[in-house]
Design a protein around this motif. Structure first.
Motif, PDB file in Angstrom:
ATOM      1  N   THR A 299      -0.798  -6.589  -2.998  1.00  0.00           N
ATOM      2  CA  THR A 299      -1.289  -6.003  -2.884  1.00  0.00           C
ATOM      3  C   THR A 299      -3.579  -6.504  -2.918  1.00  0.00           C
ATOM      4  O   THR A 299      -3.026  -7.090  -3.243  1.00  0.00           O
ATOM      5  CB  THR A 299      -2.156  -4.696  -3.936  1.00  0.00           C
ATOM      6  OG1 THR A 299      -2.108  -5.294  -5.536  1.00  0.00           O
ATOM      7  CG2 THR A 299      -0.911  -3.775  -4.192  1.00  0.00           C
TER       8      THR A 299
ATOM      9  N   CYS B 270       2.095   2.068  -3.677  1.00  0.00           N
ATOM     10  CA  CYS B 270       0.859   2.128  -4.163  1.00  0.00           C
ATOM     11  C   CYS B 270       0.505   4.076  -3.662  1.00  0.00           C
ATOM     12  O   CYS B 270       0.756   4.633  -4.897  1.00  0.00           O
ATOM     13  CB  CYS B 270      -0.371   1.584  -4.411  1.00  0.00           C
ATOM     14  SG  CYS B 270      -0.422  -0.727  -4.776  1.00  0.00           S
TER      15      CYS B 270
ATOM     16  N   ALA C   4      -4.505   0.874  -4.118  1.00  0.00           N
ATOM     17  CA  ALA C   4      -4.037  -0.208  -3.857  1.00  0.00           C
ATOM     18  C   ALA C   4      -4.736  -1.943  -4.153  1.00  0.00           C
ATOM     19  O   ALA C   4      -4.732  -2.846  -4.283  1.00  0.00           O
ATOM     20  CB  ALA C   4      -3.220  -0.576  -2.228  1.00  0.00           C
TER      21      ALA C   4
ATOM     22  N   THR D 210      -4.716  -2.205  -7.980  1.00  0.00           N
ATOM     23  CA  THR D 210      -3.520  -2.341  -8.479  1.00  0.00           C
ATOM     24  C   THR D 210      -2.830  -3.157  -8.259  1.00  0.00           C
ATOM     25  O   THR D 210      -2.252  -3.647  -6.792  1.00  0.00           O
ATOM     26  CB  THR D 210      -2.708  -0.843  -8.315  1.00  0.00           C
ATOM     27  OG1 THR D 210      -3.420   0.056  -8.628  1.00  0.00           O
ATOM     28  CG2 THR D 210      -1.275  -1.226  -9.284  1.00  0.00           C
TER      29      THR D 210
ATOM     30  N   LEU E 270      -1.412   5.454  -7.394  1.00  0.00           N
ATOM     31  CA  LEU E 270      -1.809   3.973  -7.067  1.00  0.00           C
ATOM     32  C   LEU E 270      -3.379   3.687  -5.956  1.00  0.00           C
ATOM     33  O   LEU E 270      -2.971   4.051  -5.093  1.00  0.00           O
ATOM     34  CB  LEU E 270      -1.009   3.211  -7.886  1.00  0.00           C
ATOM     35  CG  LEU E 270      -0.494   3.636  -8.852  1.00  0.00           C
ATOM     36  CD1 LEU E 270       0.755   2.110  -9.452  1.00  0.00           C
ATOM     37  CD2 LEU E 270      -0.791   3.865 -10.022  1.00  0.00           C
TER      38      LEU E 270
ATOM     39  N   SER F 153       0.896  -1.237   0.184  1.00  0.00           N
ATOM     40  CA  SER F 153      -0.257   0.091   0.218  1.00  0.00           C
ATOM     41  C   SER F 153       0.671   1.105  -0.077  1.00  0.00           C
ATOM     42  O   SER F 153       0.913   2.307  -0.670  1.00  0.00           O
ATOM     43  CB  SER F 153      -1.065  -0.075   1.229  1.00  0.00           C
ATOM     44  OG  SER F 153      -1.847  -1.434   1.118  1.00  0.00           O
TER      45      SER F 153
ATOM     46  N   LEU G  86       0.991  -5.265  -7.649  1.00  0.00           N
ATOM     47  CA  LEU G  86       1.873  -4.610  -6.904  1.00  0.00           C
ATOM     48  C   LEU G  86       2.314  -5.962  -5.543  1.00  0.00           C
ATOM     49  O   LEU G  86       1.851  -5.801  -5.103  1.00  0.00           O
ATOM     50  CB  LEU G  86       1.665  -3.308  -6.668  1.00  0.00           C
ATOM     51  CG  LEU G  86       2.771  -2.473  -6.244  1.00  0.00           C
ATOM     52  CD1 LEU G  86       3.285  -1.160  -6.612  1.00  0.00           C
ATOM     53  CD2 LEU G  86       3.211  -2.919  -4.608  1.00  0.00           C
TER      54      LEU G  86
END
Length: 423
Positions: free
Chosen positions: A49, A20, A27, A30, A25, A17, A32
């Motif tokens: 995420t 992000c 979380a 997205t 972005l 998070s 990641l």
């Protein structure tokens, strides 16, 4: 006795998070992962995420376990950044709750006793929890969840089991609602402090839920788990007598300092000995800085995973309590040579300085060269001062410059992971 109210707040997929948030972005939408991609594909992801979890990816998975068709952003760990975020979030907690009523459970989780704050703020526990969550998101764009309970255990279970199914990410339990709603919940491993081993042992006797535990014969449970059965039985009924005040006042009977690392590759016997010396040297400096001394050191060495042979383990004792590298490095080196099989490459090393005590209680024996140790102590203090002012790698020993040494690299890490800003 006045019934108490606790909050347990968890920062969702915290490391991911933060990455992000740093990229602007969300979380929740997205894909990641936080992982050091410069290592092998067996590298464990420190965090993924929520959007990746929704795709069936397990938290703490390895890179090769992520299906190739799933596209994601790979973020290199930045441990100092995560610590900075956690400090800012703790600052938000302090706007509402005194530090005396907060117990930081981990970098991304904290308990709070809010009993005496609800009337002051004229808020319910749910409203106060939601307000804190909203402020965390508004300031830092970090999503969080909150569990509310009449004791610490219920707050944690409300967080882990019920909050994730609530539209506002806040769950709430009392002893009564816990028994009404979760006594039949499965699997048992969803409950705090019940691991797979405990669940498997209980399942062997047809005990599959918390309700089953609550109604099981207590003598039988004590036969299975010994004194640990007391905790299991209390939690089955939603009971937890320990509060934050008890945690704050707890003083352990003994203390130790430990250091451990998993090596980047298998190390032969001699190179492994170098690692042990480096680690002991750093532990000595740590004790000098904290004004502690020890009289015994435990060494645990794990061999290469493929060998499937028992680890080497042993303890050495010294004549005097000390924090001097002049005494401790030779002692742990001798122990290493005694317990480690030179035919097997090693992969893991852990050193523990046992029963550390404040150095003001230390006295030199007649057989100790006190003058030499005092000179060494001044050198150690000077090294600590230089490192604090100019960085951990500002002053190094010759062994730290050898080919297979790891201290220089570890000095740039936090918790074994990169601390810097590289992404």
């Amino acid at each position: 006795m006045k019934e108490r109210t606790y909050l347990c707040i968890d920062l969702k997929s915290f490391y991911a998070s933060v990455e992000c948030a740093e990229r602007g972005l969300d979380a929740m939408t997205t894909n990641l992962v936080v992982a050091d991609m410069s290592r092998t594909e067996k590298t464990i992801c420190l965090a993924i995420t929520p959007s990746m979890k929704a795709l069936g990816i397990h938290n703490r998975c390895r890179i090769f376990e992520i299906p190739p068709h799933i596209k994601y952003i790979a973020a290199t760990p930045r441990m100092q950044l995560y610590i900075d975020y956690a400090a800012e979030i703790y600052g938000i907690y302090l706007k509402y709750i005194s530090k005396d009523d907060i117990h930081v459970y981990s970098i991304d989780e904290a308990f709070m006793d809010v009993t005496d704050y609800l009337s002051m703020y004229r808020l319910s526990a749910r409203e106060l929890g939601a307000r804190i969550l909203n402020e965390i998101y508004e300031q830092l764009r970090i999503h969080a969840t909150c569990g509310i309970g009449t004791n610490l255990y219920l707050a944690k279970v409300a967080l882990d089991i019920t909050a994730k199914h609530s539209p506002d990410f806040v769950g709430e339990l009392t002893e009564l609602t816990y028994r009404e709603t979760l006594w039949n919940h499965r699997p048992l491993t969803d409950f705090w402090r019940i691991g797979s081993g405990t669940a498997k042992k209980l399942a062997g006797y047809g005990i599959l839920t918390m309700g089953d535990i609550a109604h099981a014969d207590e003598d039988f449970l004590y036969h299975l788990f010994g004194i640990d059965a007391e905790l299991l039985i209390d939690h089955a009924w939603g009971i937890e007598p320990t509060g934050i005040a008890d945690i704050k006042s707890y003083k352990p009977g003994t203390n130790c300092l430990s250091s451990g690392q998993v090596l980047s590759c298998d190390y032969p016997f001699e190179e492994g000995k170098l690692i042990v010396k480096e680690m002991m040297d750093l532990l000595c400096l740590d004790m000098v800085e904290k004004k502690l001394v020890t009289r015994s050191v435990t060494l645990h060495v794990g061999y290469a995973n493929r060998l499937n042979v028992p680890s080497a383990h042993g303890t050495t004792s010294l004549a005097d309590e000390t924090n001097s590298d002049l005494l401790l490095i030779p002692a742990v080196t001798s122990l290493y040579e005694k317990i480690v099989n030179p035919q097997f490459p090693i992969k893991r090393v852990n050193i523990s300085c046992n029963h550390v005590v404040p150095e003001e209680f230390h006295q030199y024996s007649f057989f100790t060269d006190a003058e030499e140790l005092e000179k060494n102590r001044k050198v150690q203090k000077a090294v600590i001062s230089i490192k604090k002012k100019f960085g951990k790698n500002a002053i190094l020993k010759g062994m730290n410059l050898e080919e297979h040494a790891t201290t220089r690299e570890r000095n740039t890490q936090i918790g074994g992971h990169r601390s810097g800003e590289t992404t």
